[in-house]
Design an enzyme around this catalytic site. Structure first.
Site, PDB file in Angstrom:
ATOM      1  N   PRO A 121      -2.844  -9.141  27.687  1.00 27.89           N
ATOM      2  CA  PRO A 121      -3.285 -10.306  28.468  1.00 27.89           C
ATOM      3  C   PRO A 121      -3.922  -9.872  29.783  1.00 27.89           C
ATOM      4  O   PRO A 121      -3.345  -9.092  30.526  1.00 27.89           O
ATOM      5  CB  PRO A 121      -1.990 -11.084  28.739  1.00 27.89           C
ATOM      6  CG  PRO A 121      -0.906 -10.377  28.013  1.00 27.89           C
ATOM      7  CD  PRO A 121      -1.401  -9.051  27.542  1.00 27.89           C
ATOM      8  N   GLU A 122      -5.107 -10.361  30.038  1.00 26.78           N
ATOM      9  CA  GLU A 122      -5.789 -10.093  31.296  1.00 26.78           C
ATOM     10  C   GLU A 122      -5.698 -11.340  32.167  1.00 26.78           C
ATOM     11  O   GLU A 122      -5.143 -12.354  31.752  1.00 26.78           O
ATOM     12  CB  GLU A 122      -7.254  -9.718  31.018  1.00 26.78           C
ATOM     13  CG  GLU A 122      -7.424  -8.410  30.258  1.00 26.78           C
ATOM     14  CD  GLU A 122      -7.066  -7.184  31.103  1.00 26.78           C
ATOM     15  OE1 GLU A 122      -7.009  -7.308  32.346  1.00 26.78           O
ATOM     16  OE2 GLU A 122      -6.825  -6.118  30.524  1.00 26.78           O
TER      17      GLU A 122
END
Ligand code: ZN
Length: 272
Positions: A2-3
């Site tokens: 996840p960014e």
């Protein structure tokens, strides 16, 4: 992994289910994730009202009067609001039970356990959040800021842009894409990029992150579906992971190298 856009989309998805609600209890199915879960989480959270669901860098904070639960999704973590009667699966490590009708829980699933659940006392800033640069989508982050901070620095501009003390949440993919959009070679010394070009770069970072968040808001993103995929977004990428393939602007083959130990691809013709 996840960014920042995934974390922000998670925040927006969860907030309506959590803000203003009270915590009925906390279920910890293991003592640790990446780090031990501090005793304050189970001691202070029950009975508290969640005043806000906030994001700082890639951390989520559940703010209460007694302090804040600090969550990071690590490499593989996801959060969902589910019926509490739904039996937990193998990697469902934490439930935060929400008071009220329906007996919902905020369930933290993390197969690889690089995520964390920590505690921040009221008025304190957790050590992990100290010394971080501004949020890329805030007004504090712009070309003038980058220009000022970069003077005298010889590090490649890509490494500079990925430095969390300079600006948070610009990961490898977003740095590569923003530098391509701004026409700046990732290898150029940060101190040798002009103010004008930094304005273009800051605008590109904001546009790319905002587009990813918009896309996240329009694709599945069901934070109440028990069997939903974590929902990390597919990106439309111009250069990242495309070394050797044609540049989307000029058709010449993209270069590929490691910069600051991170895989990088760029066009030596379009990016100077
Ligand atoms: Zn090109």
């Amino acid at each position: 992994m996840p960014e920042l856009p995934e974390v922000e989309t998670t925040r927006r998805g969860l907030a309506p289910h959590l803000e203003g609600r009270r915590v009925a209890g906390v279920v910890l199915r293991r003592p640790d994730l990446r780090w031990p879960i501090p005793p304050e989480v189970a001691r202070h959270l029950p009975g508290q009202r969640i005043d806000a669901v906030r994001r700082r860098a890639k951390y989520l904070l559940l703010d209460t009067a007694a302090g804040s639960a600090l969550l990071h999704l690590g490499m593989s973590g996801s959060l969902r609001v589910l019926p509490g009667r739904l039996a937990p699966g193998t990697h469902d490590h934490v439930d935060i039970r929400i008071a009220g009708r329906g007996g919902k829980v905020l369930r933290f699933n993390d197969p690889r356990r690089f995520g964390c659940l920590l505690w921040q006392a009221p008025g304190d800033v957790h050590p992990l959040l100290r010394g971080l640069g501004p949020e890329p989508l805030s007004d504090d982050f712009d070309g003038d800021y980058l220009h000022t901070r970069s003077r005298g620095r010889n590090a490649p501009v890509k490494s500079f842009l990925m430095d969390q003390r300079i600006v948070v949440g610009v990961g490898n993919i977003y740095a590569a894409e923003a530098l391509f959009a701004a026409g700046i070679s990732p290898l150029r010394a940060a101190g040798r990029v002009s103010r004008e070009r930094y304005r273009g770069l800051a605008d590109a970072v904001k546009a790319i992150l905002a587009a990813a968040i918009r896309r996240g808001g329009t694709t599945l993103r069901d934070f109440t579906a028990p069997d939903g995929a974590p929902g990390y977004f597919e990106q439309e990428l111009a250069v990242y992971g495309r070394g050797g393939l044609p540049c989307p602007a000029c058709g010449r083959p993209l270069r590929q190298a490691s910069i600051g130990q991170r895989a990088s691809a760029w066009c030596a013709h379009c990016q100077r």
